[in-house]
Design a protein around this motif. Structure first.
Motif, PDB file in Angstrom:
ATOM      1  N   ASP A 103      -2.372  -0.385 -32.697  1.00  0.00           N
ATOM      2  CA  ASP A 103      -2.085   0.943 -32.429  1.00  0.00           C
ATOM      3  C   ASP A 103      -2.058   1.856 -33.634  1.00  0.00           C
ATOM      4  O   ASP A 103      -0.771   1.890 -34.137  1.00  0.00           O
ATOM      5  CB  ASP A 103      -0.783   1.024 -31.573  1.00  0.00           C
ATOM      6  CG  ASP A 103      -0.733   2.570 -30.909  1.00  0.00           C
ATOM      7  OD1 ASP A 103      -1.356   3.318 -31.230  1.00  0.00           O
ATOM      8  OD2 ASP A 103       0.634   2.787 -30.307  1.00  0.00           O
ATOM      9  N   TRP A 104      -2.656   2.753 -34.243  1.00  0.00           N
ATOM     10  CA  TRP A 104      -2.562   3.172 -35.475  1.00  0.00           C
ATOM     11  C   TRP A 104      -1.838   4.549 -35.280  1.00  0.00           C
ATOM     12  O   TRP A 104      -1.556   4.969 -36.261  1.00  0.00           O
ATOM     13  CB  TRP A 104      -3.957   3.425 -36.050  1.00  0.00           C
ATOM     14  CG  TRP A 104      -5.150   3.846 -35.131  1.00  0.00           C
ATOM     15  CD1 TRP A 104      -6.144   3.048 -34.548  1.00  0.00           C
ATOM     16  CD2 TRP A 104      -5.707   5.183 -34.517  1.00  0.00           C
ATOM     17  NE1 TRP A 104      -7.018   3.839 -33.909  1.00  0.00           N
ATOM     18  CE2 TRP A 104      -6.513   5.196 -33.737  1.00  0.00           C
ATOM     19  CE3 TRP A 104      -4.843   6.407 -34.622  1.00  0.00           C
ATOM     20  CZ2 TRP A 104      -7.256   6.192 -33.235  1.00  0.00           C
ATOM     21  CZ3 TRP A 104      -5.568   7.619 -34.053  1.00  0.00           C
ATOM     22  CH2 TRP A 104      -6.561   7.426 -33.305  1.00  0.00           C
ATOM     23  N   ASN A 105      -1.399   4.898 -33.918  1.00  0.00           N
ATOM     24  CA  ASN A 105      -0.261   5.929 -34.127  1.00  0.00           C
ATOM     25  C   ASN A 105       0.879   5.645 -34.559  1.00  0.00           C
ATOM     26  O   ASN A 105       1.533   6.625 -35.013  1.00  0.00           O
ATOM     27  CB  ASN A 105      -0.234   6.496 -32.598  1.00  0.00           C
ATOM     28  CG  ASN A 105      -1.528   7.065 -31.808  1.00  0.00           C
ATOM     29  OD1 ASN A 105      -1.863   8.195 -32.321  1.00  0.00           O
ATOM     30  ND2 ASN A 105      -2.085   6.666 -30.861  1.00  0.00           N
ATOM     31  N   TYR A 106       1.280   4.447 -34.535  1.00  0.00           N
ATOM     32  CA  TYR A 106       2.220   3.875 -35.464  1.00  0.00           C
ATOM     33  C   TYR A 106       2.415   4.182 -36.745  1.00  0.00           C
ATOM     34  O   TYR A 106       3.383   4.681 -37.391  1.00  0.00           O
ATOM     35  CB  TYR A 106       2.612   2.205 -34.861  1.00  0.00           C
ATOM     36  CG  TYR A 106       3.126   1.532 -35.946  1.00  0.00           C
ATOM     37  CD1 TYR A 106       4.535   1.915 -36.333  1.00  0.00           C
ATOM     38  CD2 TYR A 106       2.417   0.745 -36.794  1.00  0.00           C
ATOM     39  CE1 TYR A 106       5.042   0.823 -36.988  1.00  0.00           C
ATOM     40  CE2 TYR A 106       3.003  -0.054 -37.942  1.00  0.00           C
ATOM     41  CZ  TYR A 106       4.437  -0.264 -38.058  1.00  0.00           C
ATOM     42  OH  TYR A 106       4.764  -0.811 -38.800  1.00  0.00           O
ATOM     43  N   ILE A 115       0.868   6.765 -38.168  1.00  0.00           N
ATOM     44  CA  ILE A 115       0.959   8.187 -38.381  1.00  0.00           C
ATOM     45  C   ILE A 115       2.409   8.451 -38.284  1.00  0.00           C
ATOM     46  O   ILE A 115       2.866   9.141 -38.951  1.00  0.00           O
ATOM     47  CB  ILE A 115       0.012   8.924 -37.061  1.00  0.00           C
ATOM     48  CG1 ILE A 115      -1.427   8.750 -37.377  1.00  0.00           C
ATOM     49  CG2 ILE A 115       0.620  10.417 -37.174  1.00  0.00           C
ATOM     50  CD1 ILE A 115      -2.156   9.345 -36.317  1.00  0.00           C
ATOM     51  N   SER A 116       3.136   7.774 -37.341  1.00  0.00           N
ATOM     52  CA  SER A 116       4.379   8.141 -37.359  1.00  0.00           C
ATOM     53  C   SER A 116       5.469   7.679 -38.444  1.00  0.00           C
ATOM     54  O   SER A 116       6.127   8.519 -38.949  1.00  0.00           O
ATOM     55  CB  SER A 116       5.125   7.467 -36.049  1.00  0.00           C
ATOM     56  OG  SER A 116       5.268   6.240 -35.998  1.00  0.00           O
ATOM     57  N   GLN A 124     -11.679   6.644 -37.342  1.00  0.00           N
ATOM     58  CA  GLN A 124     -10.279   6.523 -37.043  1.00  0.00           C
ATOM     59  C   GLN A 124      -9.777   6.564 -38.400  1.00  0.00           C
ATOM     60  O   GLN A 124      -8.328   7.205 -38.363  1.00  0.00           O
ATOM     61  CB  GLN A 124      -9.961   5.178 -36.707  1.00  0.00           C
ATOM     62  CG  GLN A 124     -10.504   4.615 -35.151  1.00  0.00           C
ATOM     63  CD  GLN A 124     -10.543   3.405 -34.879  1.00  0.00           C
ATOM     64  OE1 GLN A 124     -10.393   2.407 -35.609  1.00  0.00           O
ATOM     65  NE2 GLN A 124     -10.493   3.195 -33.304  1.00  0.00           N
ATOM     66  N   VAL A 174      -6.539   9.385 -39.193  1.00  0.00           N
ATOM     67  CA  VAL A 174      -5.095   8.941 -39.372  1.00  0.00           C
ATOM     68  C   VAL A 174      -4.577   9.670 -40.660  1.00  0.00           C
ATOM     69  O   VAL A 174      -3.624  10.006 -40.937  1.00  0.00           O
ATOM     70  CB  VAL A 174      -5.175   7.497 -39.635  1.00  0.00           C
ATOM     71  CG1 VAL A 174      -3.528   7.079 -40.085  1.00  0.00           C
ATOM     72  CG2 VAL A 174      -5.111   6.711 -38.216  1.00  0.00           C
ATOM     73  N   TYR A 181      -2.630  12.831 -41.710  1.00  0.00           N
ATOM     74  CA  TYR A 181      -1.393  12.816 -41.803  1.00  0.00           C
ATOM     75  C   TYR A 181      -0.932  11.930 -42.730  1.00  0.00           C
ATOM     76  O   TYR A 181       0.378  11.636 -42.743  1.00  0.00           O
ATOM     77  CB  TYR A 181      -0.543  12.334 -40.249  1.00  0.00           C
ATOM     78  CG  TYR A 181      -0.980  12.955 -39.093  1.00  0.00           C
ATOM     79  CD1 TYR A 181      -0.436  14.136 -38.567  1.00  0.00           C
ATOM     80  CD2 TYR A 181      -2.234  12.526 -38.579  1.00  0.00           C
ATOM     81  CE1 TYR A 181      -0.856  14.617 -37.439  1.00  0.00           C
ATOM     82  CE2 TYR A 181      -2.739  13.107 -37.317  1.00  0.00           C
ATOM     83  CZ  TYR A 181      -1.806  14.122 -36.776  1.00  0.00           C
ATOM     84  OH  TYR A 181      -2.430  14.605 -35.764  1.00  0.00           O
TER      85      TYR A 181
END
Length: 286
Positions: free
Chosen positions: A66-69, A71-72, A102, A106, A109
């Motif tokens: 999960d590459w949203n992690y 970003i955070s 992807q 990413v 950010y």
């Protein structure tokens, strides 16, 4: 053992297993540890004393993680307002060109340093079997477009600090002599090198200073009080953390922010924060 006791113990073991599995797959892979260390550097200019370098390694953007992690995590680093940010390879877990898309999403950010942002490639940035040079070019282009200066056997100065980047040991562009034979030993130098095995090769040309690496993920899963069973290096002493190489070089191996597959046990993901100091060189009396 009575039947009731057996059922109770079996149920307890099952709950322990489920809890451990949940932690290993759903908690620890996203539980970042910020490791803070001093970094003494020879010939460091006075204006850089106290400045911060953030190391981020092995983010492995791809379908399995999960590459949203990521970003955070970038957003948290931005809040620190670091002076330098360095990325030490394995930006993608490449399967198809989808990973480049992807990566671009990413790195909208991306965490950058106020004085400089640099990166090197890792083995996964070379695609299948780590031999697809066109993938490395695509990764490099995506990073450069996002404001990350990619060093491929090259060096760059940023406000008095010289960053030296060695391309990946397993890739198709591992030519460390191209840059190590050109370094100036009277400058404040810092080397980025993805694979720590390179520290044991005769390519350093008398370099004295720090080497920032990644690649191992700290083993990713490690039994308590025992070495990790899987390490992608020949020198199995190179796991994670700081190593004194006993010749004027110090190597730091980052445990990785991401992973190819989201599973970790006893090896939390890491972002490293170094504070620059002047290195005091002992002089012998005549």
């Amino acid at each position: 053992m009575k039947r009731r006791s057996f059922i109770k113990n079996f149920t307890g073991l099952g709950l322990v297993g489920l809890t451990t599995g949940f932690y290993t797959f759903s908690i620890e892979p996203y539980w970042v540890e910020y490791v803070k260390l001093p970094m003494p550097i020879r010939n460091l200019p006075d204006n850089l004393v106290g400045k911060k370098i953030v190391q981020i390694s092995d983010i492995h953007i791809g379908d399995e993680f999960d590459w949203n992690y990521i970003i955070s995590s970038f957003k948290q680093v931005k809040k620190m307002k670091p002076d330098y940010v360095v990325y030490t390879g394995d930006f993608v877990s490449y399967r198809t060109s989808k990973q480049i898309d992807q990566l671009n999403r990413v790195f909208e950010y991306v965490a950058k340093g106020e004085l400089g942002t640099f990166g090197i490639l890792g083995n996964h940035d070379y695609g299948h079997r780590y031999k697809e040079s066109f993938v490395a070019v695509q990764v490099t282009t995506a990073l450069e477009n996002a404001g990350v200066k990619v060093l491929r056997n090259s060096q760059a100065k940023a406000s008095g600090l010289n960053i030296i980047g060695i391309d990946d040991f397993w890739g198709t562009n591992f030519y460390p002599d191209k840059v190590m034979n050109k370094i100036c030993h009277d400058e404040a130098n810092l080397v980025l090198c993805h694979n720590p095995d390179v520290a044991d090769l005769p390519v350093w040309n008398g370099y004295k200073g720090w080497i920032l690496s990644g690649h191992t993920h700290g083993g990713q899963c490690k039994p308590p009080f025992l070495p990790p069973p899987v390490l992608p290096v020949q020198n199995r002493e190179y796991v994670a953390g700081k190593y004194d190489l006993n010749d004027g070089r110090y190597m730091y191996i980052n445990r990785a922010l991401g992973c190819s597959y989201p599973v970790r046990f006893n090896v939390r993901p890491e972002i490293t924060v170094f504070t620059l100091e002047k290195e005091e060189i002992e002089t012998k009396e005549a």
